[in-house]
Design a protein around this motif. Structure first.
Motif, short mmCIF file in Angstrom:
data_model
loop_
_atom_site.label_atom_id
_atom_site.label_comp_id
_atom_site.label_asym_id
_atom_site.label_seq_id
_atom_site.Cartn_x
_atom_site.Cartn_y
_atom_site.Cartn_z
N ARG A 207 1.00 -1.48 0.16
CA ARG A 207 -0.34 0.17 0.43
C ARG A 207 0.83 1.45 0.26
O ARG A 207 0.66 1.89 -0.43
CB ARG A 207 -1.02 0.08 1.45
N PHE A 208 1.95 1.10 1.22
CA PHE A 208 3.31 2.95 0.98
C PHE A 208 3.43 2.98 -0.30
O PHE A 208 3.62 3.51 -0.63
CB PHE A 208 3.78 2.02 1.86
N ILE A 209 3.71 1.62 -1.08
CA ILE A 209 4.03 1.83 -2.80
C ILE A 209 3.28 2.54 -3.83
O ILE A 209 3.34 2.94 -4.44
CB ILE A 209 4.93 0.28 -3.22
N GLY B 13 -1.95 7.34 8.17
CA GLY B 13 -0.23 6.77 8.03
C GLY B 13 0.03 5.51 8.02
O GLY B 13 0.81 4.71 7.07
N LEU B 14 -0.12 4.86 8.83
CA LEU B 14 -0.27 3.24 8.84
C LEU B 14 -0.97 2.31 8.49
O LEU B 14 -0.63 1.35 8.01
CB LEU B 14 -0.84 2.85 10.68
N GLY C 290 -7.16 1.55 18.64
CA GLY C 290 -6.58 0.60 18.44
C GLY C 290 -5.25 1.43 17.86
O GLY C 290 -4.56 1.98 18.18
N HIS C 291 -5.91 1.72 16.62
CA HIS C 291 -5.05 1.81 15.36
C HIS C 291 -4.07 3.07 15.93
O HIS C 291 -2.27 2.82 15.93
CB HIS C 291 -4.46 1.82 14.35
N GLY D 271 -7.22 -2.06 8.97
CA GLY D 271 -6.47 -1.17 8.07
C GLY D 271 -6.86 -0.04 7.35
O GLY D 271 -6.61 -0.11 5.89
N GLY D 272 -7.83 0.62 8.79
CA GLY D 272 -8.77 1.81 6.97
C GLY D 272 -9.56 1.56 6.69
O GLY D 272 -10.07 2.75 6.29
#
Ligand code: SF4
Ligand code: SF4
Lengths: 484, 234
Positions: free
Chosen positions: A164-166, A273-274, A306-307, A401-402
């Motif tokens: 996901r970052f990439i 961001g996580l 939590g996150h 996971g958002g």
């Protein structure tokens, strides 16, 4: 426990898309979440450049090198993934999903892989694979359940996280998350829900009046107190949607005489961001930390989220000075400590209806907060049932996971992601489902609604508010409580 | 034939065995180098050692794990691994060869157990192969090597068993012995370059993933510079 796969009707519902065809066409991206417009030509190349830059400056290479060597393809993780259990689609097997990124790594970033690739002229990253990743990495809720069942120790959530970052570096990330974060880091209000400060203080003042009326003792939300022990930051959405959780927390502080403060300069612990980008994660962490430095508090205290708790606990040390950084706690740790020290009194038997407790993945998976809330709950609830499996092995609410913040995929979340959870909840027959996490609460409310389960989703402190006893509290108010 | 067997038993064995050992050492060393570098860069150096050790041990001796998920598969896999590890190392006939060559020896499996483990390895190896063919999720993940490994791994067990136990003619014996040696040597060579590398890397996994979640401090700036995104909006 095993969950039955969804039927055809449910499948249709889950995978329906509200996206306009012309947008999908323009963005050349057939995913169900909205994405902002981005450069579409040359995506594979851009992906590889971003991948290379990330590998150069981070620690991911170590993990990827290891994973490509040990992956045994035994399919054991398949039984653990609630998403795969629901869809029964092999593309949702954790190891299958991870292989999407691992094969790109093997082909383009290992010597043998690029040699073989070049000799045979195959395996070059295509736009099709980029699209597959964009779809697949957002089907996963990053609950990390698969990781605990992989015998050779592959961490799929880490791979999803990196994937996901990439993708986000080339412009592919859910718009809902990006827009909120933009407001948080660069907008006028400085928080993800765009709550202006006057609205915040009005809300809190109003709640203070309410609490005094209900409890007969003054209960405050201290604002901008320099030198307080704890800087308290919840998920900002709590100020809009979880008033009762906040009241419970304020009541705990009032009863225990704790020193805490909310900053009107920055009051949002959410860190998307996580879920999509480490650089963003870092920026949000630094913003949070500079606030605790400005107000000179001893520690950071995160609300029922939590996150936000996980990111602050694990990434404040990373970005703000290692073991020198100020400590981070989750509110349940504070409440639990006060309870154990005898400073917090809870009226036994306050709640007589059946209750059950949902472990938020981000605080339970690593065994951080599992038993503390349970002990608190047993102190004032007389009928507690557990879901199986629980604790470190818990099943995700389905909005992890958002994904919970992406409203356009709600049918997917409540049909696929949350299927196993819904089965678990239904089996308990509980009246109250306690979920101490802003993300889980939103998802679970939508889940019980869409799955037609008769159950009320609450935070832990919502109920503590009902059970809490104060010294000097008027007697009639205590008896009122006893009746529940 | 005898000469070929002798060659397989002597020089070829030494070379292939050496490749395996050096190859595996290389993998561990590479992993460790990466880990040290990652640790050096990590912004937070506190590591949950105990949790990582507990998890590693629980997978090395997966007694509890085995029965929670996919119990049948798990038991088959565990039995397979036990034979796979014990028989080659602790078979008396193998130890005698080491003794003859290098003068070293160690405890050996009683004959009955050696036979039993050989048979269970063959049976469970075959079961793993058919399990992979028959199961939809495994099929979806499998590469060619994943199908071939169980078969390749049981070949030395079958041929070894023939040599050790059955009364066969000298020609059959020699053929079995040759296949036994060559297949084992092929395995040696392949181990460091395929998924079987997990035999040495798997115990490191939990440490690697624990460390992997410890990111380096302040990478935002560096990545932005590399990608020419400095000052770009979120
Ligand atoms: S359990 Fe681990 S090795 Fe097995 S298929 Fe899943 S990720 Fe691959
Ligand atoms: S992290 Fe959770 S949702 Fe994602 S693949 Fe693993 S088990 Fe499935």
């Amino acid at each position: 426990m095993r969950t039955q796969p969804i039927n055809e009707q449910e499948r249709e519902r889950a995978f329906s898309s509200v996206k306009k065809p012309e947008v999908t066409e323009r963005q050349q991206l057939d995913v169900r979440y909205h994405v902002e417009d981005h450069e579409v030509t040359g995506r594979p190349r851009a992906f590889l450049e971003a991948f290379a830059a990330i590998l150069r400056h981070t620690n991911y290479r170590m993990a990827l090198e290891h994973f490509v060597r040990v992956s045994a393809k035994c399919a054991r993780c398949a039984v653990q993934c609630p998403v795969y259990q629901a869809t029964n689609d092999v593309k949702d097997i954790p190891c299958y999903r991870s292989e999407l990124l691992l094969s790109v790594y093997r082909r383009h970033f290992t010597m043998s892989g690029s040699l073989i690739g070049r000799l045979t002229g195959t395996g070059h990253l295509t736009d099709e694979t980029v699209q597959q990743m964009a779809e697949s990495f957002w089907n996963c809720t990053a609950c990390r359940r698969c990781t605990i069942e992989c015998p050779v120790g592959i961490d799929h959530a880490l791979i999803t996280h990196l994937g996901r970052f990439i993708l986000s570096e080339i412009g592919i990330a859910p718009r809902a998350l990006v827009v909120s974060t933009r407001e948080q880091l660069e907008g006028k209000t400085g928080n993800t829900s765009a709550v202006p400060v006057p609205a915040l203080s009005d809300t809190l003042e109003f709640l203070e009046e309410d609490m005094e009326e209900e409890k007969g003792v003054p209960i405050k939300f201290p604002l901008d107190v320099e030198g307080a022990e704890y800087l308290f930051t919840p998920a900002v959405s709590d100020f809009l949607m979880e008033a009762e959780t906040l009241m419970g927390i304020a009541a705990v502080f009032a009863a225990t005489g704790g020193s805490w403060t909310i900053s009107t300069n920055y009051f949002d612990a959410i860190n998307y961001g996580l879920f999509y980008n480490d650089r963003i994660l870092e920026r949000v962490i630094r913003k949070l930390y500079s606030e605790t430095e400005r107000l000179k508090t001893r520690a950071i205290l995160i609300g029922e989220c939590g996150h936000a708790s996980r990111t602050a606990k694990y990434y404040v040390p990373v970005h703000c000075g290692g073991d020198q950084a100020k400590p981070v706690y989750n509110i349940m740790e504070y409440t639990y400590r006060m309870y154990k020290e005898g400073k917090l009194k809870l009226q036994p038997g306050t709640i007589t209806e059946k209750v059950t407790y949902h472990d938020p993945c981000n605080i339970a998976r690593q065994g951080w907060i599992v038993d503390q809330p349970r002990e608190l709950i047993r102190a004032f609830c007389s009928d507690v049932v557990e879901m199986q499996p629980l604790g470190q092995d818990n099943i995700c609410c389905g909005g992890g996971g958002g994904t919970v913040s992406i409203d356009e995929i709600r049918p997917y979340r409540t049909t696929v992601g949350g299927k196993a959870k819904a089965d678990q909840i239904r089996a308990t027959g509980a009246k109250y489902l306690i979920a101490p996490c802003a993300n889980c609460k939103k998802q679970l409310r939508e889940l019980v609604e869409d799955q037609e389960i008769d159950c009320e989703v609450v935070g832990l402190h919502d109920l503590i508010y009902k059970a809490i006893m104060f010294e000097g509290q008027p007697a009639e108010m205590q008896t009122a409580q006893e009746k529940g | 034939m005898d000469a070929v067997i002798e060659f397989a038993q002597g020089p070829l064995f030494r070379v292939t065995f050496g490749i395996m050992i050096l190859g595996l050492i290389r993998l561990v060393v590479l992993d460790l180098i990466n880990a040290v570098e990652a640790y050096r860069r990590a912004g937070d150096k506190s590591l949950a050692w105990t949790a990582a050790i507990t998890k590693t041990v629980s997978w090395l001796f997966p007694l509890k794990r085995a029965f929670t998920q996919r119990p049948v598969y798990s038991v088959i896999s565990i039995v397979f691994h036990i034979g796979l590890i014990l028989v080659p190392i602790f078979l008396l006939a193998h130890i005698q060869l080491w003794e003859a060559g290098l003068g070293i020896s160690w405890w050996s499996l009683p004959h009955f157990w050696a036979d039993l483990l050989t048979i269970t390895t063959i049976v469970t190896g075959a079961a793993l192969f058919f399990g992979r063919i028959g199961q939809r999720s495994a099929q979806a993940l499998s590469r060619t090597q994943d199908y071939l490994w169980p078969i390749l791994l049981i070949i030395p067990f079958v041929t070894g068993y023939i040599c050790a136990n059955t009364v066969v003619g000298p020609a059959t014996y020699q053929l079995s012995m040759l296949v036994h040696l060559l297949s084992a040597e092929l395995i040696f060579v392949l181990i460091p370059f395929t998924k079987i590398a997990h035999c040495v890397l798997m115990p490191l996994s939990q440490f690697i993933i624990t460390l992997a979640w410890k990111f380096p401090a302040r990478v935002d700036d560096k990545i932005c510079t590399t990608l020419k995104k400095k000052g770009a909006p979120v």
